[in-house]
Design an enzyme around this catalytic site. Sequence first.
Site, PDB file in Angstrom:
ATOM      1  N   SER A  62       7.024  11.449   4.100  1.00 57.29           N
ATOM      2  CA  SER A  62       8.346  11.080   4.670  1.00 57.29           C
ATOM      3  C   SER A  62       9.241  11.954   4.644  1.00 57.29           C
ATOM      4  O   SER A  62       9.247  13.427   3.897  1.00 57.29           O
ATOM      5  CB  SER A  62       9.051   9.892   3.608  1.00 57.29           C
ATOM      6  OG  SER A  62       7.840   8.995   3.333  1.00 57.29           O
TER       7      SER A  62
HETATM    8  N1  SAH Z   1       4.241   8.553  -0.464  1.00 60.28           N
HETATM    9  C1  SAH Z   1       3.530   9.314   0.734  1.00 60.28           C
HETATM   10  C2  SAH Z   1       4.003   8.857   2.104  1.00 60.28           C
HETATM   11  C3  SAH Z   1       2.508   8.140   2.535  1.00 60.28           C
HETATM   12  S1  SAH Z   1       2.510   7.675   4.077  1.00 60.28           S
HETATM   13  C4  SAH Z   1       3.846  10.721   0.622  1.00 60.28           C
HETATM   14  O1  SAH Z   1       4.757  11.081  -0.199  1.00 60.28           O
HETATM   15  O2  SAH Z   1       3.227  11.512   1.204  1.00 60.28           O
HETATM   16  C5  SAH Z   1       1.644   6.031   3.425  1.00 60.28           C
HETATM   17  C6  SAH Z   1       0.594   5.969   2.859  1.00 60.28           C
HETATM   18  O3  SAH Z   1       0.005   4.730   2.472  1.00 60.28           O
HETATM   19  C7  SAH Z   1      -0.705   6.780   3.663  1.00 60.28           C
HETATM   20  O4  SAH Z   1      -1.292   7.641   2.705  1.00 60.28           O
HETATM   21  C8  SAH Z   1      -1.563   5.333   3.584  1.00 60.28           C
HETATM   22  O5  SAH Z   1      -2.967   5.794   3.619  1.00 60.28           O
HETATM   23  C9  SAH Z   1      -1.199   4.661   2.515  1.00 60.28           C
HETATM   24  N2  SAH Z   1      -1.663   3.076   2.507  1.00 60.28           N
HETATM   25  C10 SAH Z   1      -1.695   2.254   3.496  1.00 60.28           C
HETATM   26  N3  SAH Z   1      -1.976   1.135   3.180  1.00 60.28           N
HETATM   27  C11 SAH Z   1      -2.335   1.183   2.292  1.00 60.28           C
HETATM   28  C12 SAH Z   1      -2.910   0.290   1.170  1.00 60.28           C
HETATM   29  N4  SAH Z   1      -2.932  -1.059   1.316  1.00 60.28           N
HETATM   30  N5  SAH Z   1      -2.950   0.492  -0.333  1.00 60.28           N
HETATM   31  C13 SAH Z   1      -2.865   1.932  -0.504  1.00 60.28           C
HETATM   32  N6  SAH Z   1      -2.141   2.859   0.194  1.00 60.28           N
HETATM   33  C14 SAH Z   1      -2.023   2.355   1.543  1.00 60.28           C
END
Ligand code: SAH
Length: 216
Positions: A62
């Site tokens: 993000s």
């Molecule tokens: N917090 C992260 C941003 C991640 S983007 C950072 O600081 O880099 C969102 C993330 O959520 C992705 O890695 C994606 O694989 C994960 N995601 C999507 N659906 C999910 C689910 N049902 N359970 C766990 N993770 C999930």
Amino acid sequence: MSDPFAEPRARLLDKLQRDGIDDKAVLDTIARVPREAFVPETFHKHAYDDTALPIDENQTVSQPLVVAMMTQALSLNRRSKVLEVGTGSGYQAAILSQLCRRLYTVERRRGLLNQAEQRFTALGLTNVTTLLTDGYEGWPQQAPFDRIMVTAAAHDVPDPLIEQLADSGVLIAPVGDRIEGQRLVRVTKENGVVGREDLGGVRFVPLVEGIDTSGI
Ligand code: SAH
């Protein structure tokens, strides 16, 4: 040796303050956690731009302003037990870990989780616990959580997460089916009563059901 990131980091911190981040603990943590350690090497020169950046598997880390705003809105304290849904690069997790007692973070993609775990180890973050799971289910074995942060957007806040929120708890999550119309919501629980407030428009990748073990 001079730190090549010192200047861009200072510029980012100025911008975050101008954009309304006034929680000193949050700003100090953003100043200390090396964002370059969480993005692919080709993006190192943009590590302190106030933009989202691509990580592996079509996911993104993000924008720093969004990380700061969501972290500030969570009202963490040193005693908080926190759940993050969507570990991704691990950057938001690293920030949260510095402001709470213990951070539990769940990710559905094995490849991303492996990399994030390596980063936590390399940075010596000892209060982070990870799990490969579908974040729609939360982490019932570790519940309740004082704070929950979801970093991928679902149609609405998944019920298990609200159930796993402790009393006096705060949950922050993006909701909305289309990336254009997403809203960030803050859910609170006081004496069992669940409240909800809108914090504005955001853009997050979708929360996807099920786990994916195909990654590196
Ligand atoms: N917090 C992260 C941003 C991640 S983007 C950072 O600081 O880099 C969102 C993330 O959520 C992705 O890695 C994606 O694989 C994960 N995601 C999507 N659906 C999910 C689910 N049902 N359970 C766990 N993770 C999930």
